[in-house]
Design an enzyme around this catalytic site. Structure first.
Site, PDB file in Angstrom:
ATOM      1  CB  SER A 147      -0.971  -0.049   1.184  1.00  0.00           C
ATOM      2  OG  SER A 147      -2.000   0.900   1.044  1.00  0.00           O
ATOM      3  CG  ASP A 184      -3.945  -2.002   0.057  1.00  0.00           C
ATOM      4  OD1 ASP A 184      -3.100  -2.706   0.613  1.00  0.00           O
ATOM      5  OD2 ASP A 184      -4.112  -0.800   0.317  1.00  0.00           O
TER       6      ASP A 184
END
Length: 318
Positions: free
Chosen positions: A45, A160
């Site tokens: 992320s 993610d």
């Protein structure tokens, strides 16, 4: 027979955490000041974004300058709301923003080997991206579920990496590191179960029915971002007699953070990390990018407090 000392190869594992992930910049500032340079970096992320900048040779001071100069509310207005088929907002403008930040376009151009963690949203498999084009991989690694749409890589749709690897220790080990320094920007939560008393509901008030299009209308983006940060138009703290429920962005962010916290504990126990930093954020939430100075300082303070341990870590093979 005496064993030959092991050659220490330090790797950085930079975790997820949205705005709190800016703490990675503080860690890198301390490492640069100490002349400590890892042989590999892995990120999840926002950790993938900071890791990509670092691996591309961008100094921590430049990263900090960008983080503090960006008008995060203005960036929020630039994101184009879309009909929510797989995400609330389109990420094309985000990609242009990332392209301006990154001085390279391919993994092969990086100065330090880099791996990014992503997740196949259909199969649930963890995916490690470390070859080919950099920008699509980065977009996938930061595609927060429900907000940004999945990114197609080959025949897979990726989001993610925090869903599988909140702190990608295994990924940086696979790049050849044998000592792992990690930073987790997701605060630990109380894992005990609590009992709550449920009061009688208030009389229901009739509200005009709104459409989903009303939720994502471009005219409301600025208001949404003010709500995310808990501020009014004048920049002061919002004062409410009665607590309002969190908006949809906070619901997504906090839901994923709670889940990642549980996954993180299991992953770290299984994969092992030689030293894990957990900065103290003093109530800063995951979407308060405008508090970058405080967040970076928290990462820097956590790294400085652990400097003796970091020095021992890189001297362990001698």
């Amino acid at each position: 027979m005496n064993r030959k000392p092991e050659n220490v190869r330090l790797g950085l594992a930079l975790g997820s955490g949205a705005a709190r992930g800016l703490a990675h910049i503080g860690l890198i500032k301390v490492l640069e000041a100490e002349g400590i340079r890892p042989v590999a970096v892995a990120g999840t992320s926002i950790g993938a974004l900071i890791g990509a900048l670092y691996a591309a040779g961008v100094p921590a001071a430049d990263m900090e300058d960008v983080a503090l100069r960006v008008d995060w509310r203005q960036l929020g207005r630039l994101v184009r709301p879309t009909v929510p088929t797989s995400g609330l907002i389109d990420s094309e403008r985000l990609e242009r923003f990332l392209a301006e930040l990154l001085p390279v376009r391919a993994f092969s151009e990086l100065q330090i080997p880099l791996a990014m963690a992503a997740t196949d949203i259909e199969s649930g498999e963890a995916m490690i991206l470390r070859q080919g084009e950099l920008l699509p991989a980065l977009r996938a690694a930061i595609a927060f579920p429900g907000i940004f749409p999945p990114v197609r890589i080959g025949q897979r749709f990726l989001v993610d990496g925090g869903l599988c690897h909140p702190v990608p220790v295994g990924a940086v080990r696979e790049l050849g590191a044998n000592r792992i320094l990690g930073l987790c920007a997701i605060p630990e939560v109380d894992k005990r179960s609590h009992e709550a008393w449920v009061p009688s509901p208030h009389p229901r008030r009739q509200k005009p029915r709104g459409s989903l299009f009303g939720l994502i209308n471009a005219d409301r983006v600025d208001r949404l971002w003010r709500d995310i940060w808990g501020r009014n138009d004048k920049g002061g703290d919002s004062k409410q007699e009665e607590r309002r429920p969190p908006n949809i962005f906070r619901v997504f962010a906090q839901s994923v953070a709670i889940m990642e916290n549980q996954i993180n504990a299991l992953r770290l126990e299984k994969e092992g990390v030689d030293l894990l930093l957990r900065p103290q954020f003093a109530g800063i939430n995951m979407l308060e990018f405008h508090r970058g100075e405080e967040i970076i300082r928290a990462g820097e303070e956590a790294a400085r407090q652990q400097l003796p341990a970091i020095r021992r870590l890189i001297a362990a093979g001698g």
